[in-house]
Design a protein around this motif. Structure first.
Motif, mmCIF file in Angstrom:
data_model
loop_
_atom_site.group_PDB
_atom_site.id
_atom_site.type_symbol
_atom_site.label_atom_id
_atom_site.label_comp_id
_atom_site.label_asym_id
_atom_site.label_seq_id
_atom_site.Cartn_x
_atom_site.Cartn_y
_atom_site.Cartn_z
ATOM 1 N N LEU A 34 0.866 -1.172 0.000
ATOM 2 C CA LEU A 34 0.000 0.000 0.000
ATOM 3 C C LEU A 34 0.906 1.227 0.000
ATOM 4 O O LEU A 34 1.611 1.490 0.967
ATOM 5 N N CYS A 36 1.835 4.865 0.545
ATOM 6 C CA CYS A 36 1.295 5.867 1.456
ATOM 7 C C CYS A 36 1.947 7.217 1.175
ATOM 8 O O CYS A 36 3.171 7.357 1.286
ATOM 9 N N ARG A 58 -1.945 -4.588 5.739
ATOM 10 C CA ARG A 58 -1.255 -4.322 4.486
ATOM 11 C C ARG A 58 0.194 -3.929 4.767
ATOM 12 O O ARG A 58 0.523 -3.451 5.858
ATOM 13 N N ASP A 102 -2.107 0.002 -5.037
ATOM 14 C CA ASP A 102 -3.107 0.599 -4.166
ATOM 15 C C ASP A 102 -2.437 1.773 -3.466
ATOM 16 O O ASP A 102 -1.278 1.679 -3.038
ATOM 17 N N LEU A 104 -2.800 5.025 -0.597
ATOM 18 C CA LEU A 104 -3.441 5.756 0.500
ATOM 19 C C LEU A 104 -2.760 7.110 0.591
ATOM 20 O O LEU A 104 -1.530 7.193 0.605
ATOM 21 N N LEU A 289 -9.885 -1.706 1.437
ATOM 22 C CA LEU A 289 -8.730 -2.193 0.691
ATOM 23 C C LEU A 289 -8.824 -3.677 0.380
ATOM 24 O O LEU A 289 -8.222 -4.167 -0.585
#
Length: 290
Positions: A34, A36, A58, A102, A104, A289
């Protein structure tokens, strides 16, 4: 207990060495990555820590944007502009060898995330926008709406002094003292962890970079809205119900820019919802997620 790896370096498109750290709990050691992206703007990613326990679900790839944390200062300061930072995110994806990522993003970092989504829509699987800044979209937040949101905290012992300071900020007369006094409004709980984050936060920002981040040319709201209207990957907009940086009506309007977005409002949460209620934040974000 999540662990954080030593800083890992990679080379971005212009030769600037960037750094990231990986935080993951034992059960997430082999979980999908993930990416970030921190806020600030231009604050290093250290404040994410384990994101309220999300690192148990994650593998968090926490990027220090150029000129922050372990990442090098670029030769060209103009590359601090948000639209230029998109190429750093793409360089990280390539470095990790991932076809899709993915993402965030928190606060100002959401501007970077949506610009990346607009430019590379096929490269994003899921996009989680946490108490996002809406600057890039052209949505405006009125001073009165911020004050209205702040008044939800009228029963807090610190409210009178903090609200007076916020009124001066909204009126354009706020200096360092006013921002310090208004700091409790950015947190759902003005506890030791929130106070520590508020005290230490300034030292983790690159202020020169922050001044360039949203400078002239960074935003094209009409083009971005058109691109986001075609962006069909799942999007989470997570708002704090007392976050005056992203009042709930604005977050609902923002979520409406995406064809496949879910708005989740975390109760009693401010601008850093993983600090206010770890369990609620992790449950909502991990569920999205998958």
């Amino acid at each position: 207990m999540p662990t954080t790896s030593p800083s890992t370096a990679f080379t971005s498109y212009d030769g600037t060495e960037l750094a990231y750290r990986v935080t993951a709990g034992p059960a997430a050691a082999d979980a999908p990555a993930l990416i970030c992206l921190p806020g600030g703007p231009m604050r290093d990613a250290e404040y994410f820590d384990d994101l309220g326990g999300l690192a148990e679900h994650r593998r968090l790839i926490k990027l220090d944007l150029r000129g922050t944390g372990g990442s090098a200062v670029p030769a060209d300061p103009a590359t601090y502009r948000c639209d230029r930072l998109v190429d750093d995110v793409e360089a990280l994806r390539i470095h990790l060898g991932l076809d899709r990522i993915d993402v965030l993003a928190h606060s100002a970092g959401a501007n970077l995330a949506v610009l990346y989504a607009a430019r590379h829509p096929q490269r994003i699987g899921r996009l989680a926008l946490i108490t996002p800044s809406v600057m890039a979209s052209g949505i405006e937040i009125s001073g009165e709406l911020r004050l209205e949101t702040a008044r939800l905290r009228k029963d807090e012992p610190w409210f009178p002094e903090a609200y007076a300071a916020l009124e001066r900020i909204v009126a354009g007369a706020g200096g360092a003292a006013e921002w310090e006094a208004a700091a409790p409004f950015f947190h759902g709980r003005w506890d030791e962890a929130a106070q520590r984050l508020a005290t230490e936060g300034d030292s983790h920002k690159n202020h020169e970079a922050g001044a360039v981040f949203g400078s002239e040319g960074a935003w094209d709201p009409a083009a971005l809205r058109a691109a986001l209207a075609r962006f069909d990957s799942p999007v989470l907009v997570l708002a704090g119900d007392v976050d005056l940086q992203g009042p709930v009506p604005v977050m609902a309007q923002y979520a409406g820019l995406f064809p496949n977005a879910a708005l989740v409002v975390q109760p009693d949460a401010g601008h850093f919802p993983w600090l206010d209620d770890r369990a609620a934040f992790t449950a909502a974000t991990a569920s999205f997620l998958g």
